[in-house]
Design an enzyme around this catalytic site. Structure first.
Site, short mmCIF file in Angstrom:
data_model
loop_
_atom_site.label_atom_id
_atom_site.label_comp_id
_atom_site.label_asym_id
_atom_site.label_seq_id
_atom_site.Cartn_x
_atom_site.Cartn_y
_atom_site.Cartn_z
N ARG A 58 50.47 -1.34 -20.03
CA ARG A 58 51.70 -0.96 -19.31
C ARG A 58 52.85 -0.85 -20.31
O ARG A 58 53.00 -1.70 -21.19
CB ARG A 58 52.04 -1.98 -18.24
CG ARG A 58 51.09 -1.96 -17.09
CD ARG A 58 51.76 -2.27 -15.77
NE ARG A 58 50.72 -2.44 -14.74
CZ ARG A 58 50.21 -1.46 -14.02
NH1 ARG A 58 50.65 -0.21 -14.19
NH2 ARG A 58 49.26 -1.69 -13.13
N VAL A 80 57.42 5.08 -31.61
CA VAL A 80 56.35 4.25 -32.20
C VAL A 80 55.39 5.19 -32.90
O VAL A 80 54.79 6.06 -32.27
CB VAL A 80 55.62 3.42 -31.11
CG1 VAL A 80 54.48 2.62 -31.75
CG2 VAL A 80 56.58 2.48 -30.40
N HIS A 115 50.02 7.95 -29.08
CA HIS A 115 49.84 7.42 -27.72
C HIS A 115 50.17 8.52 -26.73
O HIS A 115 50.97 9.42 -27.01
CB HIS A 115 50.72 6.19 -27.48
CG HIS A 115 52.16 6.37 -27.84
ND1 HIS A 115 52.59 6.34 -29.15
CD2 HIS A 115 53.26 6.61 -27.09
CE1 HIS A 115 53.90 6.55 -29.17
NE2 HIS A 115 54.32 6.71 -27.92
P1 5GP Z 1 57.49 6.97 -27.74
O1 5GP Z 1 58.97 6.75 -27.66
O2 5GP Z 1 56.98 6.75 -29.15
O3 5GP Z 1 56.99 8.24 -27.15
O4 5GP Z 1 56.83 5.86 -26.84
C1 5GP Z 1 56.81 4.50 -27.20
C2 5GP Z 1 56.76 3.69 -25.94
O5 5GP Z 1 56.38 2.37 -26.29
C3 5GP Z 1 58.10 3.59 -25.20
O6 5GP Z 1 57.96 4.11 -23.88
C4 5GP Z 1 58.41 2.08 -25.22
O7 5GP Z 1 59.00 1.63 -24.01
C5 5GP Z 1 57.04 1.47 -25.44
N1 5GP Z 1 57.07 0.19 -26.13
C6 5GP Z 1 57.85 -0.14 -27.19
N2 5GP Z 1 57.59 -1.40 -27.59
C7 5GP Z 1 56.63 -1.87 -26.73
C8 5GP Z 1 55.95 -3.14 -26.63
O8 5GP Z 1 56.17 -4.09 -27.40
N3 5GP Z 1 55.02 -3.26 -25.63
C9 5GP Z 1 54.75 -2.23 -24.77
N4 5GP Z 1 53.82 -2.47 -23.83
N5 5GP Z 1 55.37 -1.04 -24.84
C10 5GP Z 1 56.30 -0.86 -25.82
#
Ligand code: 5GP
Ligand code: ZN
Length: 115
Positions: free
Chosen positions: A30, A97, A101
Site C-alpha cells: 500500500r 522513488v 513501480h
Molecule cells: P513516484 O512518485 O516515484 O511515482 O511514486 C513513489 C510513491 O511511493 C509515492 O506515491 C509515495 O507516496 C510512495 N512512498 C514513498 N515512500 C514510501 C514508503 O516509505 N512506503 C510506502 N509504502 N510508500 C512510499
C-alpha cells in the site's frame, strides 16, 4: 542492490510496509500517502531504476506485474468500475522513488490527461 534504495529495502524486509502480495519477482504494498481510496504499488524485487531501463528481456516480469495488478484490482473490489495504472519516469514524469513501480489506483474516477 543499492543499499540506499527505499523499495529495495522494503523488498528485503529492512523497511516496514503493508504488503499485500509477494512472490520471487514482485511485491505489492500500500502506498504510504494514498491519492485514491485504493493506492497500491507493484514493485519488482530486482532493482530497475525506471521504465527507461526496460528491455525485451523484462517482458515476463512486466507481465507478472500487470497480472498481479489485475488480481489485486479484483480483490480490492475496484475492477468493475475501472482503475488507473501509471508508472512515472524521471523528473518531469513525477518519479520520486528511483526504483521501477506501477501505481494501481482506484475507488474514484480519474481525469485524463493527468495534471
Ligand atoms: P513516484 O512518485 O516515484 O511515482 O511514486 C513513489 C510513491 O511511493 C509515492 O506515491 C509515495 O507516496 C510512495 N512512498 C514513498 N515512500 C514510501 C514508503 O516509505 N512506503 C510506502 N509504502 N510508500 C512510499
Ligand atoms: Zn531499488
Amino acid at each position: 542492490m543499492p543499499t540506499n534504495c527505499l523499495f529495495c529495502r522494503i523488498a528485503a524486509n529492512e523497511q516496514p510496509a503493508t504488503r499485500l502480495y509477494e512472490d520471487d519477482d514482485v511485491i505489492a504494498i500500500r502506498d504510504i500517502a494514498p491519492r485514491a481510496p485504493t493506492h497500491i504499488l507493484l514493485i519488482p524485487r530486482r532493482h530497475i531504476a525506471s521504465a527507461l531501463d526496460l528491455t525485451d528481456a523484462e517482458g515476463p516480469l512486466l507481465g507478472r506485474l500487470f497480472a498481479v495488478a489485475a488480481d489485486l484490482a479484483r480483490s480490492e473490489g475496484i475492477a468493475d468500475d475501472g482503475y488507473r495504472l501509471a508508472s512515472n519516469v524521471g523528473r518531469w514524469g513525477g518519479q520520486t522513488v528511483d526504483h521501477l513501480h506501477i501505481h494501481l489506483m482506484g475507488g474514484r474516477a480519474f481525469e485524463w490527461p493527468p495534471g
